[in-house]
Design a protein around this motif. Structure first.
Motif, PDB file in Angstrom:
ATOM      1  N   THR A  11       0.980  -1.458  -0.019  1.00 56.81           N
ATOM      2  CA  THR A  11       0.233   0.196   0.125  1.00 56.81           C
ATOM      3  C   THR A  11       1.144   1.531  -0.699  1.00 56.81           C
ATOM      4  N   THR A  12       0.658   2.446  -0.818  1.00 59.00           N
ATOM      5  CA  THR A  12       1.195   3.148  -0.976  1.00 59.00           C
ATOM      6  C   THR A  12       0.484   4.343  -0.714  1.00 59.00           C
ATOM      7  N   THR A  13       0.874   5.297   0.377  1.00 60.60           N
ATOM      8  CA  THR A  13       0.680   6.354   0.961  1.00 60.60           C
ATOM      9  C   THR A  13       1.301   7.896   0.501  1.00 60.60           C
ATOM     10  N   ILE A  14       0.850   9.269  -0.050  1.00 64.48           N
ATOM     11  CA  ILE A  14       1.840  10.001  -0.504  1.00 64.48           C
ATOM     12  C   ILE A  14       1.313  11.121   0.321  1.00 64.48           C
ATOM     13  N   LYS A  15       2.198  11.788   1.250  1.00 64.29           N
ATOM     14  CA  LYS A  15       2.094  12.988   2.233  1.00 64.29           C
ATOM     15  C   LYS A  15       1.901  13.770   0.804  1.00 64.29           C
ATOM     16  N   ILE A  16       1.402  14.939   1.032  1.00 66.89           N
ATOM     17  CA  ILE A  16       1.328  16.089   0.525  1.00 66.89           C
ATOM     18  C   ILE A  16       1.391  17.331   0.507  1.00 66.89           C
ATOM     19  N   GLU A  17       2.760  18.269   1.398  1.00 61.74           N
ATOM     20  CA  GLU A  17       2.884  19.353   1.716  1.00 61.74           C
ATOM     21  C   GLU A  17       2.960  20.712   0.415  1.00 61.74           C
ATOM     22  N   PRO A  18       2.781  21.939   0.846  1.00 64.78           N
ATOM     23  CA  PRO A  18       2.976  22.693   0.613  1.00 64.78           C
ATOM     24  C   PRO A  18       3.993  22.570  -0.110  1.00 64.78           C
ATOM     25  N   SER A  19       5.395  22.592   0.346  1.00 73.04           N
ATOM     26  CA  SER A  19       6.258  22.245   0.013  1.00 73.04           C
ATOM     27  C   SER A  19       7.811  20.910  -0.219  1.00 73.04           C
ATOM     28  N   ARG A  20       6.926  20.251  -0.101  1.00 70.76           N
ATOM     29  CA  ARG A  20       7.172  18.364   0.546  1.00 70.76           C
ATOM     30  C   ARG A  20       6.314  17.181   0.027  1.00 70.76           C
TER      31      ARG A  20
END
Length: 140
Positions: free
Chosen positions: A54-63
């Motif tokens: 399972t892939t989880t991608i955390k998307i923050e404003p610059s990371r």
């Protein structure tokens, strides 16, 4: 907020001899909106060679943080200009993996959007390739 989305991942890598490989994968997943970030979650398939992960991608404003759990485990952080090393665990063993992003582009809202990553990939502290990863998110 939790929403089912269509995720299209396009990746290419070029090794030191100029040889280029590309892959494209489209899958259903989920987009979660949290106060300061978004999360994309999807299950890998045979196409990616990581079935059972399972892939989880955390998307923050610059990371962007990519976290894989299951048969394969990896946590890579993509932050422009920042070298990040992690352990990559596969059914065949562990190895040191590192990314050094030169570009991190994020344009994502509740309606979908795009993430583009341009980075150097290192395996066991040796440069393996220059990579480009594009993640497109659309409402399902």
């Amino acid at each position: 907020m939790k929403k089912e989305v269509l995720i299209t991942i396009r990746g290419s890598q070029r090794n030191e001899w100029g040889e280029e490989d590309t892959i494209e994968l489209t899958t259903l997943g989920y987009l979660y909106k949290k106060p300061d970030c978004y999360y994309l979650v999807y299950h890998e398939s045979e196409v990616s060679g990581m079935e059972g992960t399972t892939t989880t991608i955390k998307i923050e404003p610059s990371r962007v943080t990519l976290n894989r759990m299951g048969k394969n485990e990896q946590k890579s952080v993509f932050e422009q200009g920042v070298f990040h090393e992690c352990m990559y665990i596969t059914p065949f063993g562990m190895m040191s993996l590192a990314v050094h992003p030169s570009e991190v582009f994020i344009d994502l809202t509740e309606m979908g959007g795009t993430i583009k990553l341009l980075y150097e990939l290192n395996l066991e502290r040796q440069k393996v390739s220059d990579n480009f990863l594009s993640i497109e998110v659309k409402e399902a």
